[in-house]
Scaffold this motif. Structure first.
Motif: not given
Length: 92
Positions: A1-2, A35-36, A41-44, A88-91
């Motif tokens: 979550m952001q 919460y999970a 991709g390469n991030s969690m 997060n779309k900015d990752k």
């Protein structure tokens, strides 16, 4: 979550629990569940999930029907508390 809703709400929940405990209580703990960690991709990311359950009648191999339980989890695309997008779309 952001957003910071999880930590902010965990603190509020803990304070509410502490206010209702008898004197002499030690080390109270309370936190939101459901919460999970989601691999994206390469991030969690952390996501809120809702769990649902149900039942269905399914055919048996030898004929007839039997009851089968259903249990699934659904992740949310937005924080249910503040509406912030979960991903997060900015990752990069």
């Amino acid at each position: 979550m952001q957003c910071e809703c999880q930590s902010r709400l965990n603190e509020k929940i803990l304070q509410a629990v502490k206010a209702n405990l008898p004197k002499g209580s030690l080390e109270p703990k309370a936190e939101l569940v459901n919460y999970a960690f989601i691999m994206n991709g390469n991030s969690m990311d952390t996501r809120v999930f809702l769990e649902f359950s149900g039942e269905v009648m399914v055919p048996k191999r030898g004929g007839g029907l039997k009851k089968q339980k259903i249990k699934q989890k659904i992740t949310t695309a937005y924080c249910p508390f503040c509406g912030t997008p979960a991903e997060n779309k900015d990752k990069e």
